[in-house]
Design a protein around this motif. Structure first.
Motif, PDB file in Angstrom:
ATOM      1  N   ASP A 170      16.897  -1.827   1.991  1.00  0.00           N
ATOM      2  CA  ASP A 170      16.610  -1.656   3.406  1.00  0.00           C
ATOM      3  C   ASP A 170      16.827  -0.190   3.778  1.00  0.00           C
ATOM      4  OD1 ASP A 170      19.397  -1.284   3.718  1.00  0.00           O
ATOM      5  OD2 ASP A 170      19.716  -3.203   4.704  1.00  0.00           O
ATOM      6  N   GLU A 171      16.700   0.125   5.057  1.00  0.00           N
ATOM      7  CA  GLU A 171      16.817   1.509   5.503  1.00  0.00           C
ATOM      8  C   GLU A 171      18.215   2.102   5.306  1.00  0.00           C
ATOM      9  OE1 GLU A 171      17.859  -1.264   8.695  1.00  0.00           O
ATOM     10  OE2 GLU A 171      16.025  -1.093   7.538  1.00  0.00           O
ATOM     11  N   LYS A 172      19.210   1.245   5.071  1.00  0.00           N
ATOM     12  CA  LYS A 172      20.580   1.713   4.823  1.00  0.00           C
ATOM     13  C   LYS A 172      20.905   1.790   3.335  1.00  0.00           C
ATOM     14  CE  LYS A 172      22.266  -0.153   9.164  1.00  0.00           C
ATOM     15  NZ  LYS A 172      23.152  -1.141   9.798  1.00  0.00           N
ATOM     16  N   GLY A 173      19.920   1.503   2.494  1.00  0.00           N
ATOM     17  CA  GLY A 173      20.140   1.545   1.057  1.00  0.00           C
ATOM     18  C   GLY A 173      20.753   0.284   0.479  1.00  0.00           C
ATOM     19  N   GLN A 174      20.812  -0.777   1.280  1.00  0.00           N
ATOM     20  CA  GLN A 174      21.375  -2.047   0.821  1.00  0.00           C
ATOM     21  C   GLN A 174      20.277  -2.897   0.170  1.00  0.00           C
ATOM     22  OE1 GLN A 174      24.724  -2.750   0.980  1.00  0.00           O
ATOM     23  NE2 GLN A 174      24.758  -0.614   1.640  1.00  0.00           N
ATOM     24  N   PRO A 175      20.619  -3.675  -0.847  1.00  0.00           N
ATOM     25  CA  PRO A 175      19.624  -4.531  -1.490  1.00  0.00           C
ATOM     26  C   PRO A 175      18.993  -5.502  -0.492  1.00  0.00           C
ATOM     27  CG  PRO A 175      21.653  -4.491  -2.764  1.00  0.00           C
ATOM     28  CD  PRO A 175      21.942  -3.816  -1.452  1.00  0.00           C
ATOM     29  N   ALA A 176      17.703  -5.735  -0.652  1.00  0.00           N
ATOM     30  CA  ALA A 176      16.978  -6.657   0.220  1.00  0.00           C
ATOM     31  C   ALA A 176      15.850  -7.309  -0.570  1.00  0.00           C
ATOM     32  CB  ALA A 176      16.401  -5.910   1.424  1.00  0.00           C
ATOM     33  N   ILE A 177      15.444  -8.472  -0.126  1.00  0.00           N
ATOM     34  CA  ILE A 177      14.290  -9.150  -0.694  1.00  0.00           C
ATOM     35  C   ILE A 177      13.080  -8.680   0.110  1.00  0.00           C
ATOM     36  CG2 ILE A 177      13.166 -11.381  -1.070  1.00  0.00           C
ATOM     37  CD1 ILE A 177      16.031 -12.522  -1.457  1.00  0.00           C
ATOM     38  N   ILE A 178      12.077  -8.167  -0.591  1.00  0.00           N
ATOM     39  CA  ILE A 178      10.895  -7.602   0.055  1.00  0.00           C
ATOM     40  C   ILE A 178       9.716  -8.552  -0.138  1.00  0.00           C
ATOM     41  CG2 ILE A 178       9.376  -5.595   0.226  1.00  0.00           C
ATOM     42  CD1 ILE A 178      12.359  -4.927   0.699  1.00  0.00           C
ATOM     43  N   ILE A 179       9.139  -9.000   0.969  1.00  0.00           N
ATOM     44  CA  ILE A 179       7.989  -9.899   0.941  1.00  0.00           C
ATOM     45  C   ILE A 179       6.761  -9.077   1.298  1.00  0.00           C
ATOM     46  CG2 ILE A 179       6.964 -12.008   1.875  1.00  0.00           C
ATOM     47  CD1 ILE A 179       9.720 -12.463   0.562  1.00  0.00           C
ATOM     48  N   GLY A 180       5.762  -9.043   0.410  1.00  0.00           N
ATOM     49  CA  GLY A 180       4.528  -8.319   0.656  1.00  0.00           C
ATOM     50  C   GLY A 180       3.449  -9.243   1.181  1.00  0.00           C
ATOM     51  N   LEU A 181       2.828  -8.833   2.287  1.00  0.00           N
ATOM     52  CA  LEU A 181       1.707  -9.588   2.861  1.00  0.00           C
ATOM     53  C   LEU A 181       0.422  -8.795   2.716  1.00  0.00           C
ATOM     54  CD1 LEU A 181       3.190 -10.909   6.250  1.00  0.00           C
ATOM     55  CD2 LEU A 181       2.942 -12.136   4.101  1.00  0.00           C
ATOM     56  N   ASP A 182      -0.692  -9.505   2.577  1.00  0.00           N
ATOM     57  CA  ASP A 182      -1.985  -8.838   2.445  1.00  0.00           C
ATOM     58  C   ASP A 182      -2.426  -8.174   3.743  1.00  0.00           C
ATOM     59  OD1 ASP A 182      -2.545 -11.188   3.830  1.00  0.00           O
ATOM     60  OD2 ASP A 182      -4.241 -11.759   2.570  1.00  0.00           O
ATOM     61  N   LYS A 183      -2.005  -8.714   4.874  1.00  0.00           N
ATOM     62  CA  LYS A 183      -2.293  -8.157   6.199  1.00  0.00           C
ATOM     63  C   LYS A 183      -1.328  -8.806   7.186  1.00  0.00           C
ATOM     64  CE  LYS A 183      -5.859 -11.616   7.150  1.00  0.00           C
ATOM     65  NZ  LYS A 183      -7.259 -11.849   7.475  1.00  0.00           N
ATOM     66  N   ARG A 194      19.289  -9.877   3.106  1.00  0.00           N
ATOM     67  CA  ARG A 194      18.277  -9.503   4.087  1.00  0.00           C
ATOM     68  C   ARG A 194      16.879  -9.626   3.495  1.00  0.00           C
ATOM     69  NH1 ARG A 194      17.160  -3.954   7.107  1.00  0.00           N
ATOM     70  NH2 ARG A 194      15.599  -4.769   8.520  1.00  0.00           N
ATOM     71  N   VAL A 195      15.933 -10.072   4.324  1.00  0.00           N
ATOM     72  CA  VAL A 195      14.530 -10.195   3.946  1.00  0.00           C
ATOM     73  C   VAL A 195      13.726  -9.206   4.791  1.00  0.00           C
ATOM     74  CG1 VAL A 195      12.520 -11.724   3.921  1.00  0.00           C
ATOM     75  CG2 VAL A 195      14.764 -12.616   3.277  1.00  0.00           C
ATOM     76  N   ILE A 196      12.885  -8.427   4.143  1.00  0.00           N
ATOM     77  CA  ILE A 196      12.033  -7.454   4.821  1.00  0.00           C
ATOM     78  C   ILE A 196      10.578  -7.794   4.510  1.00  0.00           C
ATOM     79  CG2 ILE A 196      11.371  -5.017   4.950  1.00  0.00           C
ATOM     80  CD1 ILE A 196      14.261  -4.360   4.071  1.00  0.00           C
ATOM     81  N   ILE A 197       9.754  -7.820   5.550  1.00  0.00           N
ATOM     82  CA  ILE A 197       8.322  -8.075   5.381  1.00  0.00           C
ATOM     83  C   ILE A 197       7.591  -6.735   5.430  1.00  0.00           C
ATOM     84  CG2 ILE A 197       6.288  -9.156   6.387  1.00  0.00           C
ATOM     85  CD1 ILE A 197       8.231 -11.281   7.576  1.00  0.00           C
ATOM     86  N   GLN A 198       6.721  -6.517   4.455  1.00  0.00           N
ATOM     87  CA  GLN A 198       5.902  -5.306   4.420  1.00  0.00           C
ATOM     88  C   GLN A 198       4.438  -5.702   4.258  1.00  0.00           C
ATOM     89  OE1 GLN A 198       7.372  -2.920   1.157  1.00  0.00           O
ATOM     90  NE2 GLN A 198       9.062  -2.126   2.357  1.00  0.00           N
ATOM     91  N   ILE A 199       3.568  -4.993   4.963  1.00  0.00           N
ATOM     92  CA  ILE A 199       2.132  -5.201   4.790  1.00  0.00           C
ATOM     93  C   ILE A 199       1.705  -4.304   3.630  1.00  0.00           C
ATOM     94  CG2 ILE A 199      -0.139  -5.150   5.873  1.00  0.00           C
ATOM     95  CD1 ILE A 199       1.978  -7.080   7.185  1.00  0.00           C
ATOM     96  N   THR A 200       1.352  -4.915   2.512  1.00  0.00           N
ATOM     97  CA  THR A 200       1.027  -4.158   1.300  1.00  0.00           C
ATOM     98  C   THR A 200      -0.461  -4.132   1.007  1.00  0.00           C
ATOM     99  OG1 THR A 200       1.303  -6.114  -0.085  1.00  0.00           O
ATOM    100  CG2 THR A 200       3.240  -4.714   0.227  1.00  0.00           C
ATOM    101  N   GLY A 201      -1.202  -5.043   1.621  1.00  0.00           N
ATOM    102  CA  GLY A 201      -2.604  -5.196   1.277  1.00  0.00           C
ATOM    103  C   GLY A 201      -2.732  -6.126   0.082  1.00  0.00           C
ATOM    104  N   SER A 202      -3.951  -6.378  -0.313  1.00  0.00           N
ATOM    105  CA  SER A 202      -4.198  -7.249  -1.471  1.00  0.00           C
ATOM    106  C   SER A 202      -3.721  -6.558  -2.742  1.00  0.00           C
ATOM    107  CB  SER A 202      -5.679  -7.565  -1.597  1.00  0.00           C
ATOM    108  OG  SER A 202      -6.100  -8.301  -0.475  1.00  0.00           O
ATOM    109  N   ILE A 203      -3.305  -7.355  -3.685  1.00  0.00           N
ATOM    110  CA  ILE A 203      -2.885  -6.846  -4.985  1.00  0.00           C
ATOM    111  C   ILE A 203      -3.870  -7.358  -6.020  1.00  0.00           C
ATOM    112  CG2 ILE A 203      -1.095  -6.901  -6.761  1.00  0.00           C
ATOM    113  CD1 ILE A 203       0.954  -7.079  -4.501  1.00  0.00           C
ATOM    114  N   LYS A 204      -4.445  -6.437  -6.779  1.00  0.00           N
ATOM    115  CA  LYS A 204      -5.394  -6.806  -7.834  1.00  0.00           C
ATOM    116  C   LYS A 204      -4.770  -6.496  -9.190  1.00  0.00           C
ATOM    117  CE  LYS A 204      -9.316  -5.821  -4.934  1.00  0.00           C
ATOM    118  NZ  LYS A 204     -10.484  -4.998  -4.691  1.00  0.00           N
ATOM    119  N   ILE A 205      -4.892  -7.430 -10.087  1.00  0.00           N
ATOM    120  CA  ILE A 205      -4.372  -7.255 -11.436  1.00  0.00           C
ATOM    121  C   ILE A 205      -5.576  -7.060 -12.352  1.00  0.00           C
ATOM    122  CG2 ILE A 205      -3.096  -8.314 -13.316  1.00  0.00           C
ATOM    123  CD1 ILE A 205      -1.582  -9.917 -11.162  1.00  0.00           C
ATOM    124  N   SER A 206      -5.579  -5.956 -13.070  1.00  0.00           N
ATOM    125  CA  SER A 206      -6.666  -5.712 -14.011  1.00  0.00           C
ATOM    126  C   SER A 206      -6.117  -5.712 -15.425  1.00  0.00           C
ATOM    127  CB  SER A 206      -7.360  -4.390 -13.697  1.00  0.00           C
ATOM    128  OG  SER A 206      -6.442  -3.333 -13.807  1.00  0.00           O
TER     129      SER A 206
END
Length: 73
Positions: free
Chosen positions: A30-43, A60-72
């Protein structure tokens, strides 16, 4: 003793990834440098975001908008 953040992520990952628009579940800080679970959303997805808790077993759980993830290959 509370479970480690890795254990909590493993325990909840499948359920979280089943939510509409969730593309990743990881561990970061998180913003304080503490461990957090990060959930990525496509939008931005208000209905999905409302289903994601602010904490999982005291981590703590943090939601981030990451966009779609493509695996090649």
């Amino acid at each position: 003793m509370r479970p480690s953040i890795q254990e909590v992520k493993r325990e909840h990952e499948t359920r979280l990834l089943a939510l509409p628009g969730v593309v990743s579940v990881g561990i970061g800080q998180d913003e304080k440098g503490q461990p957090a679970i990060i959930i990525g959303l496509d939008k931005a997805r208000p209905k999905t975001e409302a289903q994601i808790p602010k904490t999982l077993e005291e981590h703590r759980v943090i939601i981030q908008i990451t966009g779609s993830i493509k695996i090649s290959n």
